[in-house]
Design a protein around this motif. Structure first.
Motif, PDB file in Angstrom:
ATOM      1  N   VAL A  82      34.507 -10.638 -21.519  1.00  0.00           N
ATOM      2  CA  VAL A  82      33.798 -10.770 -22.794  1.00  0.00           C
ATOM      3  C   VAL A  82      32.334 -11.045 -22.464  1.00  0.00           C
ATOM      4  O   VAL A  82      32.018 -12.081 -21.866  1.00  0.00           O
ATOM      5  CB  VAL A  82      34.371 -11.915 -23.646  1.00  0.00           C
ATOM      6  CG1 VAL A  82      33.595 -12.038 -24.953  1.00  0.00           C
ATOM      7  CG2 VAL A  82      35.854 -11.689 -23.915  1.00  0.00           C
ATOM      8  N   VAL A  83      31.470 -10.117 -22.808  1.00  0.00           N
ATOM      9  CA  VAL A  83      30.042 -10.282 -22.505  1.00  0.00           C
ATOM     10  C   VAL A  83      29.299 -10.580 -23.809  1.00  0.00           C
ATOM     11  O   VAL A  83      29.409  -9.848 -24.783  1.00  0.00           O
ATOM     12  CB  VAL A  83      29.460  -9.049 -21.793  1.00  0.00           C
ATOM     13  CG1 VAL A  83      29.972  -8.971 -20.376  1.00  0.00           C
ATOM     14  CG2 VAL A  83      29.774  -7.758 -22.527  1.00  0.00           C
ATOM     15  N   ASP A  84      28.566 -11.678 -23.813  1.00  0.00           N
ATOM     16  CA  ASP A  84      27.818 -12.129 -24.987  1.00  0.00           C
ATOM     17  C   ASP A  84      26.386 -11.641 -24.839  1.00  0.00           C
ATOM     18  O   ASP A  84      25.647 -12.078 -23.950  1.00  0.00           O
ATOM     19  CB  ASP A  84      27.866 -13.653 -25.070  1.00  0.00           C
ATOM     20  CG  ASP A  84      27.339 -14.188 -26.390  1.00  0.00           C
ATOM     21  OD1 ASP A  84      26.226 -13.787 -26.785  1.00  0.00           O
ATOM     22  OD2 ASP A  84      28.035 -15.009 -27.030  1.00  0.00           O
ATOM     23  N   ALA A  85      25.954 -10.739 -25.735  1.00  0.00           N
ATOM     24  CA  ALA A  85      24.690 -10.027 -25.570  1.00  0.00           C
ATOM     25  C   ALA A  85      23.487 -10.760 -26.143  1.00  0.00           C
ATOM     26  O   ALA A  85      22.391 -10.201 -26.169  1.00  0.00           O
ATOM     27  CB  ALA A  85      24.800  -8.636 -26.212  1.00  0.00           C
ATOM     28  N   ARG A  86      23.665 -11.997 -26.581  1.00  0.00           N
ATOM     29  CA  ARG A  86      22.548 -12.758 -27.152  1.00  0.00           C
ATOM     30  C   ARG A  86      21.755 -13.489 -26.067  1.00  0.00           C
ATOM     31  O   ARG A  86      22.103 -13.447 -24.888  1.00  0.00           O
ATOM     32  CB  ARG A  86      23.083 -13.781 -28.161  1.00  0.00           C
ATOM     33  CG  ARG A  86      23.843 -13.182 -29.325  1.00  0.00           C
ATOM     34  CD  ARG A  86      24.544 -14.261 -30.129  1.00  0.00           C
ATOM     35  NE  ARG A  86      25.557 -14.962 -29.347  1.00  0.00           N
ATOM     36  CZ  ARG A  86      26.091 -16.126 -29.668  1.00  0.00           C
ATOM     37  NH1 ARG A  86      25.691 -16.751 -30.760  1.00  0.00           N
ATOM     38  NH2 ARG A  86      27.021 -16.686 -28.911  1.00  0.00           N
ATOM     39  N   ARG A  87      20.676 -14.140 -26.477  1.00  0.00           N
ATOM     40  CA  ARG A  87      19.961 -15.019 -25.555  1.00  0.00           C
ATOM     41  C   ARG A  87      20.882 -16.159 -25.123  1.00  0.00           C
ATOM     42  O   ARG A  87      21.780 -16.555 -25.859  1.00  0.00           O
ATOM     43  CB  ARG A  87      18.718 -15.605 -26.232  1.00  0.00           C
ATOM     44  CG  ARG A  87      17.668 -14.584 -26.627  1.00  0.00           C
ATOM     45  CD  ARG A  87      16.609 -15.214 -27.507  1.00  0.00           C
ATOM     46  NE  ARG A  87      17.192 -15.716 -28.754  1.00  0.00           N
ATOM     47  CZ  ARG A  87      16.518 -16.437 -29.635  1.00  0.00           C
ATOM     48  NH1 ARG A  87      15.265 -16.773 -29.415  1.00  0.00           N
ATOM     49  NH2 ARG A  87      17.110 -16.857 -30.751  1.00  0.00           N
ATOM     50  N   LYS A 103      36.205 -17.123 -23.618  1.00  0.00           N
ATOM     51  CA  LYS A 103      36.027 -16.304 -22.418  1.00  0.00           C
ATOM     52  C   LYS A 103      34.656 -15.618 -22.362  1.00  0.00           C
ATOM     53  O   LYS A 103      34.389 -14.858 -21.432  1.00  0.00           O
ATOM     54  CB  LYS A 103      37.141 -15.246 -22.277  1.00  0.00           C
ATOM     55  CG  LYS A 103      38.520 -15.827 -22.018  1.00  0.00           C
ATOM     56  CD  LYS A 103      39.525 -14.725 -21.701  1.00  0.00           C
ATOM     57  CE  LYS A 103      40.898 -15.317 -21.424  1.00  0.00           C
ATOM     58  NZ  LYS A 103      41.901 -14.254 -21.148  1.00  0.00           N
ATOM     59  N   GLY A 104      33.782 -15.868 -23.343  1.00  0.00           N
ATOM     60  CA  GLY A 104      32.482 -15.218 -23.347  1.00  0.00           C
ATOM     61  C   GLY A 104      31.621 -15.633 -22.167  1.00  0.00           C
ATOM     62  O   GLY A 104      31.609 -16.789 -21.754  1.00  0.00           O
ATOM     63  N   VAL A 105      30.908 -14.671 -21.624  1.00  0.00           N
ATOM     64  CA  VAL A 105      29.973 -14.896 -20.523  1.00  0.00           C
ATOM     65  C   VAL A 105      28.603 -14.438 -20.993  1.00  0.00           C
ATOM     66  O   VAL A 105      28.456 -13.321 -21.504  1.00  0.00           O
ATOM     67  CB  VAL A 105      30.390 -14.110 -19.262  1.00  0.00           C
ATOM     68  CG1 VAL A 105      29.355 -14.290 -18.156  1.00  0.00           C
ATOM     69  CG2 VAL A 105      31.768 -14.555 -18.788  1.00  0.00           C
TER      70      VAL A 105
END
Length: 521
Positions: free
Chosen positions: A144-149, A160-162
């Motif tokens: 899970v890739v978190d695309a925010r700052r 599970k966000g990275v």
């Protein structure tokens, strides 16, 4: 004296791709409720602090407007004092514009509308929250890739966000998900960065299954699912193999879109044309990499955030942009999106041999007033408080978070109106977070009342002990728009209304007809 321009003439410049900046000089609150598509929020109180970076060429056409409050005329005068040669008032202001063009809500609208257009044309894959939650719980081969700052991610994230800011995705995906069997789920707070992030990975050509979390953490929250807070997981560093794969994929995508990579000679030619054509130099690497060393004249603009909020760095529509990234893939990927957003964008080759410098670059702004005659030291205020009225004119969110005990808050945009309500037999001490906004608006404050007005040297940062208690509001705090996709205390109705608004942006974009976007299939 500033001239004027009609809304129709302004819209024609946009359609033809000409250079023009449109500044809404009201506070962000009113701006967020209604503004033209390419309008930039530049409150009158922040002109000195921000305009020279938003509009670096003094001969560019700058158009200012309000909605009848009287800010536009004062803003135009200040812009001319700073040195801008072609300042114009939008004839009839916001109301006249609304007669010929669409008025849009919210902030960073061009980027959000573009994201919705990308999804509608490219059919970007996405998953609803409940399906994504089931996948997270049951699928071991998932990232899970978190695309925010990173700051937004740390405030709240899905399990599970990275943290993988959007500009880093194309560079790091081959190390994040080296197996083609790994499912990649991209999320953000609302919709745009999830859509752009997922579509970036699809366009990169990775064999993995990719999907955006539909409606981001808003959709997750509305489904009653729990968010994590305080997470610090970050994406991995790149391997030599992963970086090589990323560069090859980014080059192929950039070629399809029409991004040009330039050498030192072409870069120098663009620099020589800056007097005739506005040019922005933006470093799309991480802020940490930028701080460690960067090319002189470039500003830090992390790639994912630049695509998400182009109007926070670039004020003049129709300008040129040069991007830099020593790893190349991030600049190429960001440029590919900016080209589709209608910007003339180039990538400076890492092999150009342009020298780096360290340290923070000097921020472009008009000089602050001479300090000796305009400021008072915190120590004197602390021991003689009965002689002063402290008025904080920084942003209201900063005042809520921490202010000097006993300080009142006033909207910097309304100083002329609100300072007149204070007793005239005491000296007013203006303050703000670092003191700059207070100094920038000191002359306006002095002109508005007969009593003495000074600024607190160094602002709140120099005072010492701050508090969150006993807030005192001279003005209504309408200077900042409360985003329904940031933080964990948003009302459900506001979040639903935001998603509904985003989903209709493509129709409003088509009806307005000035964007000049082109999504490459």
């Amino acid at each position: 004296m500033a001239g004027s321009i009609s809304a129709r003439a302004l819209r024609q410049i946009w359609r033809e791709g000409g250079e023009v900046a449109l500044f809404d000089v009201r506070e962000e609150g009113p701006y967020s409720r209604a503004h033209p598509f390419f309008a930039i929020s530049l409150p009158i109180s922040e002109i000195d602090a921000r305009v020279m970076e938003l509009a670096p060429r003094f001969s560019a056409t700058l158009v200012v407007y309000d909605d009848g409050e009287g800010f536009a005329e004062r803003a135009a005068r200040r812009l001319e004092e700073i040195g801008y040669a072609d300042v114009r008032l939008l004839r009839g202001g916001l109301a006249a514009y609304g007669e010929v063009g669409e008025l849009f809500r919210d902030v960073n609208v061009p980027s959000k509308a573009f994201g919705e257009l990308v999804e509608s044309i490219r059919h970007t894959p996405s998953l609803p929250a409940q399906e994504a939650a089931k996948l997270i719980a049951e699928e071991p081969n998932l990232v899970v890739v978190d695309a925010r700052r990173f700051e937004e991610y740390r405030a709240m994230s899905i399990p599970k966000g990275v943290s993988t800011p959007g500009g880093e995705l194309a560079l790091r995906i081959f190390d994040i998900a080296p197996s083609p069997d790994t499912f990649v789920l991209v999320n953000c707070a609302g919709r745009t960065r999830s859509i752009i992030g997922a579509q970036t990975l699809v366009d990169t050509g990775i064999p993995n299954r990719v999907a955006a979390l539909r409606n981001g953490t808003i959709g997750w929250t509305l489904e009653g699912l729990a968010l994590d807070v305080g997470q610090t997981r970050r994406c991995p560093t790149t391997s030599d193999i992963g970086r090589a794969q990323a560069i090859a994929a980014a080059r192929a995508r950039a070629k399809r879109v029409g991004v040009e990579t330039i050498d030192a000679a072409r870069f120098e030619a663009l620099l020589e044309q800056r007097a005739e054509r506005t040019l922005y130099l933006l470093d799309v690497r991480t802020p940490e990499e930028f701080a460690a060393g960067h090319i002189a004249g470039f500003r830090s603009a992390p790639g994912g955030q630049l695509v998400q909020a182009t109007d926070e760095w670039i004020g003049v529509r129709g300008a040129r942009i040069v991007l830099y990234d020593d790893a190349e893939a991030r600049a190429l990927t960001t440029a590919a999106w900016l080209v589709q957003l209608g910007w003339e964008t180039y990538v400076l080759s890492p092999d150009a041999g342009v020298a780096n410098e360290s340290g923070s670059p000097t921020r472009r702004r008009p000089p602050l007033p001479a300090l000796a005659e305009n400021v008072i030291l915190a120590a004197e205020v602390a021991v003689r408080r009965e002689n002063f009225i402290l008025v904080d004119i920084g942003r209201s969110v900063d005042y809520r978070a921490a202010h000097i005990p006993g300080a009142h808050w006033a909207a910097a945009a309304h100083l002329e109106r609100d300072l007149a309500t204070l007793p005239s037999d005491r000296t007013i001490v203006l303050t703000s977070t670092d003191g700059e906004i207070a100094l920038d608006n000191l002359a306006r404050a002095r002109a508005s009342r007969g009593g003495d007005v000074v600024a607190l040297a160094g602002g709140n940062a120099a005072f010492g002990a701050l508090t969150t208690e006993d807030a005192s509001w001279i003005s209504a705090p309408d200077d900042v728009y409360k985003r329904p996709y940031e933080g964990t205390d948003n009302a459900s109705d506001a979040m639903r209304a935001y998603i509904d608004w985003e989903l209709q942006l493509v129709a409003q974009l088509a009806n307005d007809g000035v964007a000049n976007f082109h999504v490459v299939r």
